[in-house]
Design a protein around this motif. Structure first.
Motif, PDB file in Angstrom:
ATOM      1  N   TYR B   4       0.847  -1.184   0.000  1.00  0.00           N
ATOM      2  CA  TYR B   4       0.000   0.000   0.000  1.00  0.00           C
ATOM      3  C   TYR B   4       0.883   1.235   0.000  1.00  0.00           C
ATOM      4  O   TYR B   4       1.756   1.383   0.847  1.00  0.00           O
ATOM      5  CB  TYR B   4      -0.901  -0.037   1.239  1.00  0.00           C
ATOM      6  N   PRO B   6       1.457   4.859   0.882  1.00  0.00           N
ATOM      7  CA  PRO B   6       0.778   5.722   1.860  1.00  0.00           C
ATOM      8  C   PRO B   6       0.397   7.096   1.326  1.00  0.00           C
ATOM      9  O   PRO B   6      -0.545   7.696   1.817  1.00  0.00           O
ATOM     10  CB  PRO B   6       1.789   5.844   2.998  1.00  0.00           C
ATOM     11  N   ILE B   7       1.089   7.624   0.339  1.00  0.00           N
ATOM     12  CA  ILE B   7       0.753   8.961  -0.148  1.00  0.00           C
ATOM     13  C   ILE B   7      -0.159   8.862  -1.377  1.00  0.00           C
ATOM     14  O   ILE B   7      -1.137   9.583  -1.501  1.00  0.00           O
ATOM     15  CB  ILE B   7       2.019   9.774  -0.491  1.00  0.00           C
ATOM     16  N   ASP B   9      -2.068   6.542  -1.852  1.00  0.00           N
ATOM     17  CA  ASP B   9      -3.284   5.951  -1.310  1.00  0.00           C
ATOM     18  C   ASP B   9      -3.848   4.823  -2.163  1.00  0.00           C
ATOM     19  O   ASP B   9      -5.062   4.652  -2.256  1.00  0.00           O
ATOM     20  CB  ASP B   9      -4.375   7.021  -1.108  1.00  0.00           C
ATOM     21  N   PRO B  11      -3.010   0.530  -3.455  1.00  0.00           N
ATOM     22  CA  PRO B  11      -2.113  -0.619  -3.383  1.00  0.00           C
ATOM     23  C   PRO B  11      -1.539  -0.918  -4.763  1.00  0.00           C
ATOM     24  O   PRO B  11      -2.226  -0.755  -5.770  1.00  0.00           O
ATOM     25  CB  PRO B  11      -3.046  -1.747  -2.935  1.00  0.00           C
TER      26      PRO B  11
END
Lengths: 262, 307
Positions: B4, B6-7, B9, B11
């Motif tokens: 995933y 994180p920025i 958003d 996967p």
């Protein structure tokens, strides 16, 4: 206006015949979610939540012969979006017109046991915001904030694009009755869901009218490392940037040492 | 295996990203470039938001360039004075680029800007490289040397004031074109998420007559700094740098680059330039088609702000 709003339920209570009012209290919805806290971790690929519920009838009363219908509306944390329309200008496709959707749900699922058209009449669906077409999606049009008719091209495009991302959906098979009074609803959360609070509204219908409703909520949170990285990027931009550069330099340096020939 | 981001958003498949890093790293090692102009479109193509891609590719290019920079430093093939002068211009260009990027993102024409700039840049540079490569191959066929250096030829650039002597490169030229080139590359790097090496190297060779021996190392001094600056500025201004994406790309590309360098050393210089030119041209054409062809869906949505 506010005074009227206070008065309205009172007036309604006075107008409705006593027998019907009593019947409206006859059922109670009890619901429970399989998971109230969904964690987005590094291997998050979406999750299917299950909402279980029963329709409790008042002591001694029997379930209605007409049967029940159930509509579950799950709405994710609000976000503001801009929908843009591309048009050909001098041979090149350019974004020309745009419309802003203000604080609309980032996730919206309308789940029912049969098509919502069959559950209630259009005016009821409109008033109770049943179905994607009736859910109020506030738009910023000029100086006004309002929703448009459901077949407005921008609204249609917005709902279609969100549906393609699997973030908006309407399903008439996601709610199943296990017995006439026990039901389960499947709420699919795709991998690209936003973090935040998700509100779940459950409305019970019988014979085209809403009898009772309840709601519950769940929380989607980033966990551990993902949360840490996202927070750092948002709150400490400078440090985050410097750290990323240092990471890049050290990887470059390690590679140059590892593969050094001379 | 999915990870995933994180920025961004979303996967993504970690092996897909690693593979992209390896492939682009291989080409970048082979041609001595950062590879941003290939990496950026590929990542956009697999569905990562363009703004996140542009911001996150910068640290990856920085990693790839730093490896090359260290090698050139050890060999003493960097003209630090020339590099510093390029940097003066480069910093200015980067600042203007980040400002424009932020502005256009707000106005909603960022995709158009990225698209148009890519088409223009890549086709022009691609055509120049292909014709130059073909000419060099022809020269080599006719028994001459593939690389032709014309030390006596002077252009209007050599008539400009503020002349400086760059000892390592053995040239004596005005700093004005050096600043100008630096600022152009800095600007392009910030807006397009490319190091700009594929343009900087030819500019230094043909416009400033920087000798081949110092050109790559000196160029990497500018592109490396531009990419580091733009990583930090993108983090501060737009919060869009995805460190996880960048890390996976870096690991892939530094490994790929090592194999690329070895393959590149076995090939003749003029063939390498021709191949690179064809590659640049193809990517440019791909962008041109995107701009002109009817899109699958004329509508698009983008998050303005979360709550």
């Amino acid at each position: 206006m506010r005074r009227f709003a206070v008065l309205l339920p009172l007036v309604a209570a006075l107008l409705v015949p006593a027998g019907v009012a009593r019947a409206a209290d006859a059922e109670r919805l009890v619901v429970s979610l399989s998971n109230h806290r969904v964690q987005v971790t590094s291997n998050f690929t979406g999750e299917e939540l299950v909402l279980f519920g029963t329709i409790e009838t008042a002591k001694g009363a029997t379930p209605r012969g007409t049967g029940y219908d159930l509509v579950v509306t799950a709405a994710g944390p609000p976000q503001t979006y801009r929908t843009r329309l591309k048009q050909r200008v001098a041979g090149v496709w350019v974004n020309t017109a745009s419309r802003e959707f203000v604080n609309v749900p980032s996730y919206l699922a309308v789940l029912s046991n049969r098509p919502v058209d069959a559950i209630a009449k259009p005016d009821v669906r409109h008033r109770l915001q049943i179905g994607l077409n009736n859910f109020v999606l506030t738009q910023h049009i000029g100086a006004d904030f309002a929703d448009t008719v459901h077949n407005d091209p921008f609204r249609e495009a917005f709902v279609r694009l969100k549906s393609e991302q699997r973030l908006y959906r309407q399903s008439s098979t996601a709610v199943t009755f296990l017995t006439p009074t026990v039901f389960r609803a499947e709420i699919p959360l795709p991998a690209n869901v936003q973090t935040g609070t998700y509100r779940i509204d459950v409305k019970l219908f019988s014979d085209g009218a809403m009898i009772t409703q309840t709601n519950t909520a769940l929380e989607v949170i980033k966990a551990g490392f993902e949360q840490y990285v996202a927070d750092a990027a948002a709150d400490y931009g400078l440090l985050y940037g410097i750290a990323t550069v240092l990471m890049a330099l050290s990887i470059g340096w390690i590679a140059s040492v590892m593969f050094r020939k001379d | 295996m999915q990870i995933y981001l994180p920025i961004a958003d979303i996967p993504v498949n970690i092996f897909l990203i690693l593979g992209l890093g390896l492939a682009v790293g291989f080409l970048s090692g082979m041609f001595g470039i950062g590879g941003g102009f290939l990496m950026t479109p590929l990542l956009i193509f697999i569905g990562i938001p363009p703004a996140v891609v542009v911001a996150s590719v910068s640290p990856q290019i920085a990693a790839a360039l730093f490896t090359g920079f260290l090698t050139h430093w050890r060999r003493g093939t960097i003209d630090f004075l020339l590099g510093a002068m390029l940097l003066v211009g480069g910093t200015g260009g980067t600042l203007v680029g980040i400002w424009l990027f932020t502005l256009l993102r707000r106005v909603g024409q960022l995709d158009l800007l990225i698209g148009l700039s890519y088409v223009t840049l890549l086709t022009v540079v691609g055509v120049l490289m292909v014709t130059e490569g073909l000419r060099a191959i022809q020269r080599a066929r006719h028994g001459g040397r593939g690389d032709l250096r014309r030390p006596g030829s002077h252009t209007w650039i050599h008539g400009l004031p503020l002349k400086m002597r760059f000892k390592r490169s053995r040239i004596y030229i005005s700093v004005i074109p050096v600043w100008a080139i630096g600022s152009i590359i800095g600007f392009i790097g910030a807006v397009l998420g490319v190091g700009g090496g594929f343009m900087l190297v030819p500019m230094l060779i043909y416009l400033l007559r920087v000798p081949t021996i110092t050109v790559i190392g000196t160029a990497s001094m500018l592109t490396l700094t531009t990419m580091m600056t733009s990583t930090v500025l993108h983090s501060v201004a737009n919060h869009l740098v995805d460190a996880v994406l960048a890390l996976v790309l870096m690991i892939g590309s530094v490994v790929g680059a090592q194999f690329g360098v070895r393959t590149g050393q076995k090939m003749r210089g003029e063939w390498l330039r021709l191949l690179l030119g064809v590659l640049v041209l193809l990517v440019g054409l791909r962008f041109a088609i995107d701009l002109v062809a009817t899109p699958a869906d004329p509508y698009s949505i983008r998050v303005v702000r979360g709550m």
